[in-house]
Design a protein around this motif. Sequence first.
Motif, PDB file in Angstrom:
ATOM      1  N   VAL A  89       4.644  -2.273  -2.099  1.00  0.00           N
ATOM      2  CA  VAL A  89       5.754  -2.428  -1.163  1.00  0.00           C
ATOM      3  C   VAL A  89       5.984  -1.098  -0.448  1.00  0.00           C
ATOM      4  CG1 VAL A  89       8.202  -3.008  -0.930  1.00  0.00           C
ATOM      5  CG2 VAL A  89       6.799  -4.193  -2.632  1.00  0.00           C
ATOM      6  N   LEU A  90       6.135  -1.177   0.864  1.00  0.00           N
ATOM      7  CA  LEU A  90       6.445  -0.006   1.684  1.00  0.00           C
ATOM      8  C   LEU A  90       7.879  -0.138   2.200  1.00  0.00           C
ATOM      9  CD1 LEU A  90       3.094   0.045   3.685  1.00  0.00           C
ATOM     10  CD2 LEU A  90       3.724   1.513   1.770  1.00  0.00           C
ATOM     11  N   THR A  91       8.392   0.899   2.838  1.00  0.00           N
ATOM     12  CA  THR A  91       9.761   0.843   3.351  1.00  0.00           C
ATOM     13  C   THR A  91       9.883  -0.013   4.602  1.00  0.00           C
ATOM     14  OG1 THR A  91       9.411   2.885   4.585  1.00  0.00           O
ATOM     15  CG2 THR A  91      10.449   3.075   2.409  1.00  0.00           C
ATOM     16  N   GLY A  92       8.784  -0.307   5.241  1.00  0.00           N
ATOM     17  CA  GLY A  92       8.842  -1.142   6.434  1.00  0.00           C
ATOM     18  C   GLY A  92       7.457  -1.621   6.817  1.00  0.00           C
ATOM     19  N   GLY A  93       7.395  -2.451   7.839  1.00  0.00           N
ATOM     20  CA  GLY A  93       6.142  -3.036   8.288  1.00  0.00           C
ATOM     21  C   GLY A  93       5.432  -2.254   9.372  1.00  0.00           C
ATOM     22  N   GLU A  94       5.966  -1.078   9.745  1.00  0.00           N
ATOM     23  CA  GLU A  94       5.358  -0.313  10.831  1.00  0.00           C
ATOM     24  C   GLU A  94       3.958   0.194  10.479  1.00  0.00           C
ATOM     25  OE1 GLU A  94       9.810  -0.078  10.985  1.00  0.00           O
ATOM     26  OE2 GLU A  94       8.362   0.384   9.422  1.00  0.00           O
ATOM     27  N   ILE A  95       3.808   0.746   9.297  1.00  0.00           N
ATOM     28  CA  ILE A  95       2.491   1.263   8.895  1.00  0.00           C
ATOM     29  C   ILE A  95       1.492   0.131   8.718  1.00  0.00           C
ATOM     30  CG2 ILE A  95       1.226   2.490   7.081  1.00  0.00           C
ATOM     31  CD1 ILE A  95       3.675   4.389   6.931  1.00  0.00           C
ATOM     32  N   PRO A  96       1.850  -0.964   8.035  1.00  0.00           N
ATOM     33  CA  PRO A  96       0.909  -2.088   7.976  1.00  0.00           C
ATOM     34  C   PRO A  96       0.529  -2.598   9.369  1.00  0.00           C
ATOM     35  CG  PRO A  96       2.626  -2.385   6.335  1.00  0.00           C
ATOM     36  CD  PRO A  96       3.014  -1.194   7.163  1.00  0.00           C
ATOM     37  N   THR A  97       1.465  -2.588  10.286  1.00  0.00           N
ATOM     38  CA  THR A  97       1.167  -3.012  11.662  1.00  0.00           C
ATOM     39  C   THR A  97       0.137  -2.088  12.292  1.00  0.00           C
ATOM     40  OG1 THR A  97       3.334  -4.038  11.943  1.00  0.00           O
ATOM     41  CG2 THR A  97       2.157  -3.414  13.947  1.00  0.00           C
ATOM     42  N   MET A  98       0.301  -0.780  12.089  1.00  0.00           N
ATOM     43  CA  MET A  98      -0.669   0.169  12.641  1.00  0.00           C
ATOM     44  C   MET A  98      -2.049  -0.049  12.039  1.00  0.00           C
ATOM     45  SD  MET A  98       1.402   3.745  13.240  1.00  0.00           S
ATOM     46  CE  MET A  98       2.017   3.920  11.581  1.00  0.00           C
TER      47      MET A  98
END
Length: 187
Positions: A89-98
């Motif tokens: 789990v990450l703090t948000g979906g921004e990095i997975p989106t990148m």
Amino acid sequence: MVEPIYLALKEIKDKILKIKNTDKQSLILRKQKSKIILLSPRGKTFNQKKACKLAKLDHLILVCGHYEGVDERVSEHLVDEEISIGDYVLTGGEIPTMVMVDAITRLIPGVLEKPDATIKESFSAPQLLITNYKLLEHPQYTRPENFKDWKVPKILLSGDHKKIEEWRKQKSLEKTKKERPDLLRKE
């Protein structure tokens, strides 16, 4: 919250429709392939095969939540599927989106300088050796041929393309067996 996501998706779709405003273009738009994807730890795991499928779409909208995710109604009513980049789990979906954008865009024709650069590489290599298996790419070597007495394998300097290709296939299989044996299971 569901409402801001709904409004954002509506605006994106409206802008796409305004760009394709003529009757002829409107017909083309209806035939275009598009997806709305929510980045979520509960989604199916993203992989090279999925990247190849998504690279063929005309429109791709990625929705990334933050912290605890998004309103369940987004999943139920607004997105086509959910995708995860791994079991953490990450703090948000921004990095997975990148991550997804990079993996997908490099598969779009014309993005990379060499058109066939994506053919013989990790996770795209079943055609190299054994059908239905995903393999890691063979080891890569550059100049100089000898650095600190660490030498490039002689076969790669031989000029015998058939033997070089056989060596690459063998090393690809060995590397996969050693580092990622899970990839050798049939899909």
